[in-house]
Design an enzyme around this catalytic site. Structure first.
Site, PDB file in Angstrom:
ATOM      1  N   ASP A  58      -2.493   8.061   2.795  1.00  0.00           N
ATOM      2  CA  ASP A  58      -3.627   7.710   3.100  1.00  0.00           C
ATOM      3  C   ASP A  58      -4.670   8.672   3.634  1.00  0.00           C
ATOM      4  O   ASP A  58      -5.508   9.105   2.891  1.00  0.00           O
ATOM      5  CB  ASP A  58      -3.324   6.675   4.422  1.00  0.00           C
ATOM      6  N   LYS A  67      11.423   6.785   5.834  1.00  0.00           N
ATOM      7  CA  LYS A  67      12.046   5.782   4.936  1.00  0.00           C
ATOM      8  C   LYS A  67      11.275   5.025   3.900  1.00  0.00           C
ATOM      9  O   LYS A  67      12.032   4.646   2.851  1.00  0.00           O
ATOM     10  CB  LYS A  67      12.942   4.837   6.005  1.00  0.00           C
ATOM     11  N   GLY A  68      10.189   5.169   3.978  1.00  0.00           N
ATOM     12  CA  GLY A  68       9.348   4.531   3.181  1.00  0.00           C
ATOM     13  C   GLY A  68       9.432   4.487   1.713  1.00  0.00           C
ATOM     14  O   GLY A  68       9.206   3.639   0.862  1.00  0.00           O
ATOM     15  N   GLU A 101       6.470  10.618  -1.995  1.00  0.00           N
ATOM     16  CA  GLU A 101       5.839   9.648  -0.805  1.00  0.00           C
ATOM     17  C   GLU A 101       5.779   8.188  -1.065  1.00  0.00           C
ATOM     18  O   GLU A 101       5.552   8.009  -2.448  1.00  0.00           O
ATOM     19  CB  GLU A 101       4.389  10.162  -0.626  1.00  0.00           C
ATOM     20  N   ASP A 115       7.040  -0.465   5.380  1.00  0.00           N
ATOM     21  CA  ASP A 115       7.390  -1.483   6.567  1.00  0.00           C
ATOM     22  C   ASP A 115       6.206  -1.571   7.329  1.00  0.00           C
ATOM     23  O   ASP A 115       5.251  -0.891   7.518  1.00  0.00           O
ATOM     24  CB  ASP A 115       8.580  -0.743   7.452  1.00  0.00           C
ATOM     25  N   ARG A 166      10.485  -4.093   4.222  1.00  0.00           N
ATOM     26  CA  ARG A 166      10.850  -3.078   3.306  1.00  0.00           C
ATOM     27  C   ARG A 166      11.525  -3.625   2.108  1.00  0.00           C
ATOM     28  O   ARG A 166      11.481  -2.973   1.136  1.00  0.00           O
ATOM     29  CB  ARG A 166      11.842  -1.813   3.673  1.00  0.00           C
TER      30      ARG A 166
HETATM   31  P1  5GP Z   1      -1.270   9.817   5.736  1.00  0.00           P
HETATM   32  O1  5GP Z   1      -0.565  10.960   6.515  1.00  0.00           O
HETATM   33  O2  5GP Z   1      -1.370   9.952   4.280  1.00  0.00           O
HETATM   34  O3  5GP Z   1      -2.638   9.436   6.408  1.00  0.00           O
HETATM   35  O4  5GP Z   1      -0.162   8.660   5.919  1.00  0.00           O
HETATM   36  C1  5GP Z   1       0.973   8.898   5.151  1.00  0.00           C
HETATM   37  C2  5GP Z   1       1.923   7.863   5.774  1.00  0.00           C
HETATM   38  O5  5GP Z   1       1.371   6.717   6.783  1.00  0.00           O
HETATM   39  C3  5GP Z   1       2.981   7.057   4.801  1.00  0.00           C
HETATM   40  O6  5GP Z   1       3.940   7.810   4.316  1.00  0.00           O
HETATM   41  C4  5GP Z   1       3.410   5.938   5.554  1.00  0.00           C
HETATM   42  O7  5GP Z   1       4.453   6.365   6.352  1.00  0.00           O
HETATM   43  C5  5GP Z   1       2.191   5.779   6.477  1.00  0.00           C
HETATM   44  N1  5GP Z   1       1.241   4.479   6.044  1.00  0.00           N
HETATM   45  C6  5GP Z   1       0.217   4.822   5.566  1.00  0.00           C
HETATM   46  N2  5GP Z   1      -0.654   3.682   5.247  1.00  0.00           N
HETATM   47  C7  5GP Z   1       0.350   2.600   5.226  1.00  0.00           C
HETATM   48  C8  5GP Z   1       0.469   1.386   4.874  1.00  0.00           C
HETATM   49  O8  5GP Z   1      -0.463   0.539   4.512  1.00  0.00           O
HETATM   50  N3  5GP Z   1       1.673   0.766   5.040  1.00  0.00           N
HETATM   51  C9  5GP Z   1       2.879   1.333   5.708  1.00  0.00           C
HETATM   52  N4  5GP Z   1       3.953   0.669   5.514  1.00  0.00           N
HETATM   53  N5  5GP Z   1       2.614   2.732   5.898  1.00  0.00           N
HETATM   54  C10 5GP Z   1       1.691   3.327   5.932  1.00  0.00           C
END
Ligand code: 5GP
Length: 185
Positions: free
Chosen positions: A112, A52-53, A108, A168, A174
């Site tokens: 991260d 949902k982000g 996205e 969130d 959000r």
């Molecule tokens: P990755 O797979 O790149 O490690 O993480 C991506 C997903 O992790 C993002 O789409 C999000 O849902 C969540 N995420 C990573 N860091 C954050 C953050 O600082 N805040 C929030 N709310 N979600 C995060």
């Protein structure tokens, strides 16, 4: 009769430093929208928001694209309600439309480790689209995304866990119009 008292919003202690203001977001989203309109002139890209982000970002972004676009969503789960990744990506809502021979832009909220985006690029490529591009509002600083060449990046951000503008903490915050550090528990 007892009186219902709403809890204060934001809850004291939950929201730390504002890292990106609403004004900065507006300017950057407009610039990315212009770039996408330029890059896809003559095409009708399929914008795929990752629920949902990305929902607030994608809603603003498609309106900043002066040209035809179509919109679809998918939902993945890798974090649950935790602030740390479980390391496993799961599709919990699939695309509603075929993307075969389409130009796809995956949108996205934040990248991260890049685990989610890498998985989604592979997932999309398996459907034989004409092309796959990637867009993220936020890119967390670090060298873990070196192999990922993201086409459209809103902002680089430091390692803090952040909320707002779609992002969130356990489904809260959000609706903040800015990106801030989450300092709650
Ligand atoms: P990755 O797979 O790149 O490690 O993480 C991506 C997903 O992790 C993002 O789409 C999000 O849902 C969540 N995420 C990573 N860091 C954050 C953050 O600082 N805040 C929030 N709310 N979600 C995060």
């Amino acid at each position: 009769m007892s009186q219902w008292t709403p809890s204060p919003f934001p809850v004291p202690g939950d929201i730390g430093e504002i890292l990106i203001t609403g004004e900065q977001i507006v300017d950057r989203v407009a610039a990315i929208g212009r770039q996408i309109a330029h890059d896809f002139r003559g095409e009708v890209p399929m914008v795929v928001g990752v629920l949902k982000g990305s929902v607030i970002f994608v809603a603003d972004l498609i309106r900043a694209i002066d040209g035809p676009v179509q919109l679809d969503f998918l939902a993945v789960s890798s974090y649950g309600d935790q602030t740390k990744s479980t390391g496993v990506v799961r599709i919990i809502k699939d695309l509603d439309h075929e993307v075969t021979d389409r130009h796809v832009i995956i949108v996205e909220d934040i990248v991260d480790s890049g685990l989610t985006l890498r998985y989604l690029i592979e997932y999309m490529n398996a459907r034989r689209p004409a092309s796959v591009r990637t867009c993220t509002l936020l890119l967390r600083e670090g060298d873990h995304t070196d192999d990922l060449d993201i086409d459209y990046v809103g902002f680089d951000i430091p390692p803090a866990f952040v909320v707002g503008y779609g992002l969130d903490a356990a489904q809260n915050y959000r609706n903040l119009g800015y990106i801030a550090e989450y300092t709650g528990s």
